[in-house]
Every structure is written in structure tokens, then in C-alpha cells.
Design an enzyme around this catalytic site. Structure first.
Site, PDB file in Angstrom:
ATOM      1  N   LYS A 148     -14.336   8.377  -5.322  1.00  0.00           N
ATOM      2  CA  LYS A 148     -15.649   8.731  -4.771  1.00  0.00           C
ATOM      3  C   LYS A 148     -16.090  10.100  -5.283  1.00  0.00           C
ATOM      4  O   LYS A 148     -17.264  10.304  -5.608  1.00  0.00           O
ATOM      5  CB  LYS A 148     -15.605   8.746  -3.241  1.00  0.00           C
ATOM      6  CG  LYS A 148     -15.194   7.432  -2.610  1.00  0.00           C
ATOM      7  CD  LYS A 148     -14.956   7.625  -1.099  1.00  0.00           C
ATOM      8  CE  LYS A 148     -13.968   6.620  -0.551  1.00  0.00           C
ATOM      9  NZ  LYS A 148     -13.450   7.007   0.775  1.00  0.00           N
ATOM     10  N   LYS A 179      -8.926  13.958   3.462  1.00  0.00           N
ATOM     11  CA  LYS A 179      -8.067  12.774   3.514  1.00  0.00           C
ATOM     12  C   LYS A 179      -7.169  12.946   4.727  1.00  0.00           C
ATOM     13  O   LYS A 179      -7.148  14.027   5.326  1.00  0.00           O
ATOM     14  CB  LYS A 179      -7.224  12.648   2.249  1.00  0.00           C
ATOM     15  CG  LYS A 179      -6.553  13.967   1.828  1.00  0.00           C
ATOM     16  CD  LYS A 179      -5.738  13.843   0.545  1.00  0.00           C
ATOM     17  CE  LYS A 179      -6.568  13.801  -0.696  1.00  0.00           C
ATOM     18  NZ  LYS A 179      -6.464  12.530  -1.418  1.00  0.00           N
ATOM     19  N   ARG A 180      -6.415  11.889   5.129  1.00  0.00           N
ATOM     20  CA  ARG A 180      -5.475  12.057   6.219  1.00  0.00           C
ATOM     21  C   ARG A 180      -4.551  13.230   5.919  1.00  0.00           C
ATOM     22  O   ARG A 180      -4.214  13.483   4.758  1.00  0.00           O
ATOM     23  CB  ARG A 180      -4.655  10.773   6.417  1.00  0.00           C
ATOM     24  CG  ARG A 180      -5.436   9.651   7.060  1.00  0.00           C
ATOM     25  CD  ARG A 180      -6.009  10.020   8.402  1.00  0.00           C
ATOM     26  NE  ARG A 180      -4.959  10.124   9.390  1.00  0.00           N
ATOM     27  CZ  ARG A 180      -4.754   9.244  10.369  1.00  0.00           C
ATOM     28  NH1 ARG A 180      -5.546   8.201  10.506  1.00  0.00           N
ATOM     29  NH2 ARG A 180      -3.767   9.412  11.229  1.00  0.00           N
ATOM     30  N   THR A 187      -8.436   6.511  -2.994  1.00  0.00           N
ATOM     31  CA  THR A 187      -9.777   6.039  -3.316  1.00  0.00           C
ATOM     32  C   THR A 187     -10.775   7.180  -3.178  1.00  0.00           C
ATOM     33  O   THR A 187     -11.835   7.151  -3.795  1.00  0.00           O
ATOM     34  CB  THR A 187     -10.200   4.878  -2.379  1.00  0.00           C
ATOM     35  OG1 THR A 187      -9.942   5.275  -1.022  1.00  0.00           O
ATOM     36  CG2 THR A 187      -9.453   3.612  -2.702  1.00  0.00           C
ATOM     37  N   HIS A 219       0.792  -1.234   0.000  1.00  0.00           N
ATOM     38  CA  HIS A 219       0.000   0.000   0.000  1.00  0.00           C
ATOM     39  C   HIS A 219       0.819   1.275   0.000  1.00  0.00           C
ATOM     40  O   HIS A 219       0.254   2.361   0.073  1.00  0.00           O
ATOM     41  CB  HIS A 219      -0.925   0.040   1.219  1.00  0.00           C
ATOM     42  CG  HIS A 219      -2.170  -0.772   1.050  1.00  0.00           C
ATOM     43  ND1 HIS A 219      -3.303  -0.269   0.467  1.00  0.00           N
ATOM     44  CD2 HIS A 219      -2.442  -2.056   1.364  1.00  0.00           C
ATOM     45  CE1 HIS A 219      -4.235  -1.207   0.454  1.00  0.00           C
ATOM     46  NE2 HIS A 219      -3.732  -2.316   0.985  1.00  0.00           N
ATOM     47  N   LYS A 224       0.687  14.387   0.916  1.00  0.00           N
ATOM     48  CA  LYS A 224      -0.600  14.711   0.291  1.00  0.00           C
ATOM     49  C   LYS A 224      -0.734  16.214   0.017  1.00  0.00           C
ATOM     50  O   LYS A 224      -1.606  16.649  -0.733  1.00  0.00           O
ATOM     51  CB  LYS A 224      -1.758  14.220   1.170  1.00  0.00           C
ATOM     52  CG  LYS A 224      -1.853  12.687   1.254  1.00  0.00           C
ATOM     53  CD  LYS A 224      -2.996  12.260   2.182  1.00  0.00           C
ATOM     54  CE  LYS A 224      -3.126  10.760   2.362  1.00  0.00           C
ATOM     55  NZ  LYS A 224      -3.921  10.100   1.307  1.00  0.00           N
TER      56      LYS A 224
HETATM   57  C1  LIG Z   1     -12.105   7.249   1.105  1.00  0.00           C
HETATM   58  C2  LIG Z   1     -11.688   7.657   2.455  1.00  0.00           C
HETATM   59  C3  LIG Z   1     -10.340   7.905   2.732  1.00  0.00           C
HETATM   60  C4  LIG Z   1      -9.266   7.798   1.674  1.00  0.00           C
HETATM   61  O1  LIG Z   1      -9.126   9.038   1.037  1.00  0.00           O
HETATM   62  P1  LIG Z   1      -7.883   9.352   0.086  1.00  0.00           P
HETATM   63  O2  LIG Z   1      -8.273  10.667  -0.506  1.00  0.00           O
HETATM   64  O3  LIG Z   1      -7.835   8.275  -0.940  1.00  0.00           O
HETATM   65  O4  LIG Z   1      -6.682   9.427   0.941  1.00  0.00           O
HETATM   66  C5  LIG Z   1      -9.986   8.287   4.004  1.00  0.00           C
HETATM   67  N1  LIG Z   1     -10.905   8.420   4.978  1.00  0.00           N
HETATM   68  C6  LIG Z   1     -12.213   8.202   4.750  1.00  0.00           C
HETATM   69  C7  LIG Z   1     -13.186   8.390   5.866  1.00  0.00           C
HETATM   70  C8  LIG Z   1     -12.643   7.808   3.490  1.00  0.00           C
HETATM   71  O5  LIG Z   1     -13.944   7.565   3.293  1.00  0.00           O
END
Ligand SMILES: *Cc1c(COP(=O)(O)O)cnc(C)c1O
Length: 854
Positions: free
Chosen positions: A696, A584-585, A692, A393, A590
Site C-alpha cells: 500500500k 502495523k500490529r 501487505t 500465513h 516486526k
Molecule cells: C494493511 C493493513 C495491515 C497489514 O500491515 P502489515 O504492514 O503488512 O503488517 C494491518 N492493519 C491494517 C488496518 C491494514 O490496513
């Protein structure tokens, strides 16, 4: 003697289980169907069941019930309706001896269950009516659920999407993980800083799980090993542990969407073993026994919040070993219960390692086979390798798990011996491959001996697996080229690429009901099961009346999110401004701070040119920083500090707003993704494995501003380059720049706007005159800038101007938005799971035979 041997108790339970299972093998008619059916889906029956649970489970009547009582009663009502198919599913797998996918993950970020389960059952509408006939609002009850935050972010959420897709595709599967008592911390923002609070998600009870004490297993820890010769003259090794803990499974039903399949998420809770307690009791040390009990239970107490960085904490290694050992013992129990030979284990189970957290499973399966089931080493190794597959990952070397050898020996003495043996045999093989190349042999070794000695978990996973995969095409290529290049040179056939996906059930059908309604009216509802059909909306991209509805939906979703923002932050945002989102985190790679610099630059522009015409924007951030990651926490403070100034400056506040949404979670994501118009995916190229969140957003019609990183590349390829705002260095250019020597100040010298923004921040303008506060961030950018913000800044700012221009063309933007959604067919986790099934797991759909369920 009052001492209970837990092993014996477990064996008895196994015997009982076997008897119960024998009954299951008889035809459906032998099932004692309950006299009055508890699981009917009629409105009357739903109401009856709900009121029964309120009375008999919660002990309340409607007039005195709390919101939680009402939620719990509804949840139990829904769970009852999953039990028949859950039961049938287990019986079918047992009877057919179905090849089963075991998805091992230290994290499952499931999100709230109720809404998704209603969707899977197809009873949302009836339940809504049933509740309203009782004077209750379903949405309010849905909001009552506290989500189990048993994951950090993308990796844990991927596991959740995958087990949902496995169930929908009717593939026999079980998710194995840890039932943390405290999930990821609850984030609040105080004075602009992140504050961590414990997440006591089990406080009001968890109506979805069923505890199965009868399937508890024992897990050993610490101690030493002894060699001996057994009664048949065999050489054996005995592990004499320092302590033993019990693992108790808690099962949660995972229903597929509108199918007969309900798979299981099995999470382990650590408990003190009875024998252990009694042992101490008998010496009269009651308090000592209790304190040891507490120590045992610490194992599943709390989720470690640090993703993407090593910790080297003993408890974390114990946690990993604990859940992996429980899960493997559980699979071996099932294997025996199904009457299958231990030596055909690899035919019954395909185990996927979600990152290296469960990689100790390679050594544990060897131990179980060789030490406990007396399988010869070579045979055991063959079975092990055919069983495991490993998903990597991360490309960040600092995030690769390795355990100090001494710590590892202390916790898992027998496993260290096994790893030495695996390593010796592996390096012999490697020496034949790479004759005379001892530096490469040292690089490949499972033991890092370059300084303090470590066990390299990624190497154990690679050696013990028949397949290794990255999570997006670029990521898989970079694995082969850099991080795992020596393994690739040795076993190129093991390497695969499996681009991530997300479930369209939760991320569109459930979280964007307005869009669901429109799309279904146009193309039918088959897309919910088969997201590739979403391409059928493409012809509507140029239809003005469809476009009008599309925009109205986005606006309504923005109004909803604006209400959430007001409630959580007190900030009022304009639903007619562009919603520009980065959730995101929080991590340097990032680059949330790249966006922060640009926002400060926009502010600077507006202050110097009062009448400058820019598109009004609301910048929405959300995400948690690891509690020990000071730089990430400072990035949050930078965002909130810039926001405080901008949101309170009457010169700009109608044109710019900056919001930091506290405690980003799946629940919040379900509000955020459907309301977003611009998706920020701005990591430095070569750093984000896949992402991911990017998927979305695009599925819900947001346009992406992004770099050539992770799955962004594939999203751009699918939606078309005209529908994607690309900026920044490519991974190749990043390498080249680093090779020739990256000097951030050269980039600064070429961009006066950037220079003045950095000066403004340094002056203390955003920190009430405190010129020291952000100095660590700024100094780092000027002197090291490992994530190359300064190199990418000009390109990013220019790209944002193109975004403005595109947004002004309302119809053009709508068209691009529709095309984004229409062309995301590839990014369903169903597609990803089909690929894993075909190329790695060799697993197939096994439709469930209906016995209990209708
Ligand atoms: C999808 C999701 C992530 C991952 O987000 P990235 O933009 O791909 O880092 C992190 N936290 C939550 C709650 C999510 O639903």
C-alpha cells in the site's frame, strides 16, 4: 404441544426458497419490476431516496436528524442501489450452476463500506452534488461510518481485498466468516500505555447487512458419540451433542468495481436454538433458559485479539467450528437447491482456508458427507481433498494452532474420531513414502504426542487440501524447507506460492483522490480496473512539471494527515518534514523497537552536536498490541516515552517529532498510506510471511526502508534496487548466525552509538528516572535478542543516513517515488486472485446477466 422443531422450520423455509428460485429461472420479463424505480442513479432520485430513508427508516426530518441519521439514510440509499445487481448475481450463479469460490476466514477487516460502494457504483460525484443540494457535506457523512473491525491486521485485510477483487473480476464467490458483536478492541493511549476498550460497532445499527433467518442452520457442540446399525443394516455413528446453537447468516453486498457483479459476504451470528429454549421453558426454568441463551450467543460475541500466538481457549475452538459448520451446511444447501448431487460438491465449490482457523472444515465436511449424507469414506475423502486448499500465513512456530486433545474431545468428540481415522490412513501412506523413518512419521502425525497431546491444525489442513500456498516467494520457499518440509517431501506437487496483493480501488482510487486525478489525467482511468497499467506513468518520472504536481499531492496528503494527528494526539507536526511511517500490529518480530532505538540515537546525536544537519523528520507509529502481550505493550510505551521527551525538547523539536497514532485501523490507513514518504518494513528476515502494508505504501509513492523479508524482496525486485533502501541480514545469514551462536553483545561492542543509546534508556532518561521500566526489553536485547536487533542496528542506522541524503535531492526523490508507484503493477490483489483462480480454484469469470439491474 407448543414445541417448534427448528429442523422442520428450516426444511419448510428451504421449500419456500426453492419455489422462489424456480421463478427466477424464467426470463427477465417475468420479474415484477417495481412501479416506481427505487434504484435510479439520477440526482433527483438519489435525493428523493435519501429523504425517504431519513423519514421512513430513521424516522427523522432534515432539521432534527443527527449525523448518524444522515449517514444511515445515505447508506440505505446506496444499499438499495446495490440490490438489483446483487439479486441478478445470485440468480445468474444459480441458473448457470457456476463454480463458486468459498473464501473461509475467521477475519474480514473490511474498512468502511460507503466510500467504496460509491466508487464501485460510479456515483460518488452525483451523490456529492445531491448531498450538497440538501446542504450536506458528503465527506462529513463518510467520516460518520464506524468501520467493522472484524480482524486483527494483515490476514483479515487480505480477505477483504480478495473478496473485493473476486467481485471486480466477476468470479462467483462468497466470503464466509463470523459476525462478531465486538470487533478488535478500540485502542486508546493513556500515559503512554495502550488501553483496550470494547468496540461496540453495531451500537447504531449496520445498514449494509441483511439478516436471513430463513437460512439459519444448527450447529452441535460437545456430548458424545454412539455407534449403531440403521434400518438398512448400515454401520452408523450418531453424535449426541451436549448443546446445539443456531447460526444465522447476515449478508453484506460486495460490489465489483463498475461491473454487474455483486457478490456476498456471509457472516454468521450465534443464537440460541428455539427447541433448546422450549425444552428448558417446559420445566419452568425461565431464568435458566435465558442464561443458556446468553451462553449460546457468546459464540459470536468477540473477536480474539491474539494473532500470531496460540491461545488454547475453548470458546475460540467453538467459534471456529461454529462458522465452518454453518458455512459448509450452507454450501450443501446451495448444492441441493441447484439440483446437484452431493457427490459433485467439489465441482461446485472451491474452498480456500485462510490460515488454519477454518481447518476444522476438513473433518466437518467428512462428517457431513459420511455421517449425514451416507457417502462412503473413500469417496468422501476424495471429494474433501479436491475441495479444500490451504493458505499458510506464518513461519513463527509458536503461532501454529494446536488444540489440547482433551479440550478437542470435549468440544468435538465426533471430529476427533474422524481425525484419528484420517490420521491412521494418512500415516499408512506416509510409511510407504518414508519406509522405516518413524521419527518423520511422528513429525507428520496430525496428533502431536511429544508431550501433552495436541491436534495439529496445520497438519489437518495440509492433509485435507489439494494445494498449499505461502503468501510471498521467500515465505513459500521457507515453508518447503522448514515448517512443512515433511509434507513437501511427500507431496511436492501440492506446494505453490501466491504473492499477496491489495486492491487498488480502496488503497489508491478511494484513499488518494488527488493522485487518482493526476494519474487519470495522464493515462486515463483504466488503471483502476487494471493496476498493471499504472506502468504507463513511468515516462513521467523525469517530467519536471509532473514531478511538481506529484510533490504537491504528497504535501497536500501530509497536510490532511497532520490534521488527523493533531485531532487524535494534540501533536502539531510539520508537513514539510519527512513523514517516516511504521503502521502495523506491534510485535517483536516486526521490530518497532529497532526504529525506536534509532530515533533515540538521532536525538542523542542532536543533543551532542547542536548544529548537526539532519533532514527534519516526523516519525509516525500506529498499531495495536495483543492485550496479553506484555512485551509489545512495553514497546508502545518505549515509543511514546521517547516521543514525550523529543517533542518537548526545544533543542530538537523542530527537527524531530514522534507520534503514536492511537487505534490504527483501515480508516486511519486510508489517511496514512497516501501521506507517507518513507515506509518502514524492518522485520527480521525470515519472519514476515509477506506483508501487505508494504504494498500500500509503495503504490502511493512511499519509498521503502526494509529488510530482505516477505514481499519486500519482490517489491525491491519490481521497483529496482536503486529505488529501495535495503539493510540488514538476509534469511540465510540469520540462519548461519544462529547456527554458529548469536552473541548480541559482540555487536554492541562494535557500535558505541548503540551502546550509549541503550545506556540512556536504561538510565531512566525517557522514563522520569525510572531505570526499571524498560529493563525487561533491554535485558532481553543484551542476552537473547531473538529478533537480532543488535545485529541489524548498524546497518539500519547507516541506511537511514542514505535516506537523508536521498531526500535532500528533491527531484531525485520524486523520481524514485514515481517509479515506486509505476512499478507496483504486480501487487494488485487482482493479479493474486487471477493466480488463485487459474492454479488452485479452476474458477472463471461469470458475467452477470442483467435482469433487475440496468
Ligand atoms: C494493511 C493493513 C495491515 C497489514 O500491515 P502489515 O504492514 O503488512 O503488517 C494491518 N492493519 C491494517 C488496518 C491494514 O490496513
Amino acid at each position: 404441544m407448543n414445541r417448534i422443531d427448528p429442523k422442520e422450520a428450516i426444511l419448510n423455509d428451504h421449500a419456500n426458497a426453492t419455489i422462489a428460485v424456480r421463478k427466477n429461472e424464467s426470463p427477465a420479463g417475468a420479474y415484477p419490476r417495481p412501479e416506481h424505480d427505487r434504484s435510479s442513479l439520477s440526482r433527483e432520485s438519489l435525493k428523493r431516496a435519501f429523504l425517504d430513508h431519513l423519514l421512513y427508516t430513521q424516522g427523522k426530518s432534515l432539521d432534527i436528524a443527527s449525523k448518524n441519521d444522515l449517514y444511515q439514510s445515505l447508506a440505505h440509499t446506496v444499499r438499495d442501489r446495490l440490490v438489483p445487481s446483487w439479486f441478478d448475481t445470485a440468480a445468474t450463479y444459480q441458473k448457470r450452476n457456476a463454480r463458486t469460490v468459498a473464501y473461509l476466514s475467521a477475519e474480514f477487516l473490511m474498512g468502511p463500506y460507503l466510500g467504496n460502494n460509491l466508487l464501485s457504483l460510479g456515483v460518488s460525484h452525483e451523490i456529492r452534488l445531491a448531498m450538497s443540494e440538501l446542504g450536506l457535506d458528503l465527506d462529513e457523512l463518510l467520516r460518520q461510518e464506524e468501520e467493522p473491525g472484524l480482524g486483527n491486521g494483515g490476514l483479515g485485510r487480505l480477505a477483504a481485498c480478495f473478496i473485493e477483487s473476486l467481485a471486480t473480476l466477476e468470479v462467483p464467490a462468497i466470503g464466509y466468516g463470523i459476525r462478531y458483536e465486538y470487533g478488535i478492541f478500540y485502542q486508546t493511549i493513556m500515559d503512554g500505555w495502550q488501553v483496550e476498550n470494547t468496540d461496540a460497532w453495531l451500537r447504531y445499527g449496520n445498514p449494509w447487512e441483511i439478516q436471513h433467518a430463513e437460512w439459519a442452520v444448527q450447529v452441535k457442540l460437545g456430548g458424545h458419540t454412539e455407534q449403531y446399525t440403521d434400518d438398512s443394516g448400515r454401520f452408523r455413528v450418531r453424535w449426541v451433542p451436549e448443546k446445539t446453537v443456531a447460526g444465522v447468516p447476515f449478508d453484506t453486498p460486495i460490489p465489483g468495481y463498475r461491473v454487474g457483479t455483486t457478490n456476498t459476504l456471509r457472516l454468521w451470528r450465534a443464537e440460541a436454538t428455539e427447541s433448546f429454549d422450549f425444552h428448558v421453558f417446559n420445566r419452568g426454568d425461565y431464568l435458566g433458559a435465558v442464561s443458556k441463551k446468553v451462553t449460546s450467543e457468546n459464540l459470536s460475541k468477540v473477536l480474539y485479539p491474539n494473532d500470531e500466538s496460540r491461545q488454547g481457549k475453548e470458546l475460540r475452538l467453538e467459534q471456529q467450528y461454529f462458522f465452518v459448520s454453518c458455512s459448509l451446511q450452507d454450501m450443501l444447501r446451495l448444492q441441493q437447491q441447484r439440483g446437484q448431487a452431493i457427490t459433485s460438491f467439489h465441482k461446485s465449490f472451491a474452498i480456500q482456508l485462510n490460515d488454519t482457523h477454518p481447518a476444522i472444515g476438513v473433518a466437518e465436511l467428512m462428517r457431513l458427507l459420511v455421517d449425514e449424507h451416507l457417502v462412503p469414506w473413500e469417496r468422501a475423502w476424495d471429494i474433501t481433498r479436491q475441495t479444500f486448499a490451504y493458505t499458510n500465513h506464518t513461519l513463527l512456530p509458536e503461532a501454529l494452532e494446536r488444540w489440547p486433545l482433551e479440550l478437542f474431545r470435549r468440544v468435538l468428540p465426533r471430529h476427533l474420531e474422524i481425525i484419528y481415522e484420517i490420521n491412521a490412513r494418512f500415516l499408512n501412506e506416509a510409511r510407504i513414502h518414508f519406509f522405516g523413518d518413524e521419527t518423520r512419521i511422528a513429525r507428520l502425525s496430525l496428533i502431536d504426542e511429544s508431550g501433552e497431546r495436541y491436534v495439529r491444525m496445520a497438519h489437518l489442513a495440509c492433509v485435507g487440501s489439494h494445494a498449499i500456498n505461502g503468501v510471498a516467494n521467500l515465505h513459500s520457499e521457507l515453508l518447503k524447507r522448514d515448517l512443512l518440509k515433511d509434507f513437501y517431501a511427500m507431496w511436492p506437487e501440492k506446494f505453490q506460492s501466491m504473492t499477496n496483493g491489495v486492491t487498488p480501488r480502496r488503497w489508491v482510487a478511494l484513499s488518494n483522490p488527488r493522485l487518482t486525478k493526476l494519474v487519470t489525467r495522464c493515462i486515463g482511468d483504466e488503471w483502476i480496473k487494471d493496476w498493471s497499467l499504472i506502468s504507463n506513468i513511468e515516462p513521467y518520472a523525469d517530467d519536471p512539471s509532473f514531478g511538481g504536481e506529484w510533490r504537491a499531492i504528497k504535501r497536500a496528503n501530509k497536510v490532511d494527515l497532520a490534521a488527523v494527528i493533531l485531532r487524535k494526539t494534540g501533536i502539531r507536526v510539520d508537513p514539510d518534514s519527512m513523514f517516516d511511517v511504521q503502521v502495523k500490529r506491534i510485535h517483536e518480530y516486526k521490530r518497532q523497537h529497532l526504529s525506536a532505538l534509532h530515533i533515540a540515537a538521532l536525538y542523542h546525536r542532536l543533543k551532542s552536536q547542536r548544529n548537526l544537519d539532519i533532514v527534519p523528520r516526523t516519525f509516525i507509529f500506529g498499531g495495536k498490541a495483543a492485550p496479553g502481550y506484555a512485551r509489545a505493550k512495553l514497546m508502545i510505551k518505549l515509543i511514546t516515552a521517547i516521543g514525550d521527551v523529543i517533542n518537548n525538547d526545544p533543542d530538537v523539536r523542530d527537527r524531530l517529532k514522534v507520534v503514536f497514532l492511537p487505534n490504527y485501523s483501515v480508516t486511519l490507513g486510508q489517511w496514512v498510506y497516501p501521506a507517507a514518504e518513507l515506509s518502514e518494513q524492518i522485520s527480521l528476515a525470515g519472519k514476515e510471511a509477506s506483508g501487505t502494508g508494504n504494498m500500500k505504501f509503495a503504490m502511493n509513492g512511499a519509498l521503502t526502508i526494509g529488510t530482505m523479508d516477505g514481499a519486500n524482496i519482490e517489491i525491491r525486485e519490481e521497483v529496482g534496487e536503486d529505488q529501495f533502501f535495503l539493510f540488514g541480514l538476509t534469511a540465510e545469514e540469520v540462519y548461519a548466525l544462529r547456527r554458529e551462536g548469536y552473541r548480541p553483545q559482540e555487536h554492541l561492542a562494535r557500535d558505541p552509538e548503540l551502546a550509549s543509546v541503550l545506556d540512556l534508556i536504561r538510565s531512566g532518561f525517557f522514563s522520569r528516572g525510572d531505570s526499571e521500566l524498560f529493563a525487561p526489553l533491554l535485558d532481553d536485547l543484551l542476552h537473547h535478542d531473538p529478533y537480532m536487533l543488535l545485529a541489524d542496528y548498524s546497518s539500519y542506522a547507516a541506511c537511514q543516513t542514505r535516506v537523508d541524503d536521498a531526500y535532500r535531492d528533491t527531484q531525485g526523490w520524486t523520481r524514485m517515488s514515481v517509479l515506486n508507484t509505476a512499478r507496483t503493477g504486480k501487487f494488485s490483489s487482482d493479479r493474486a486472485i487471477r493466480e488463485y483462480c487459474e492454479r488452485i480454484w479452476k474458477a472463471h469469470a461469470v458475467p452477470v446477466e442483467k435482469m433487475y439491474a440496468r
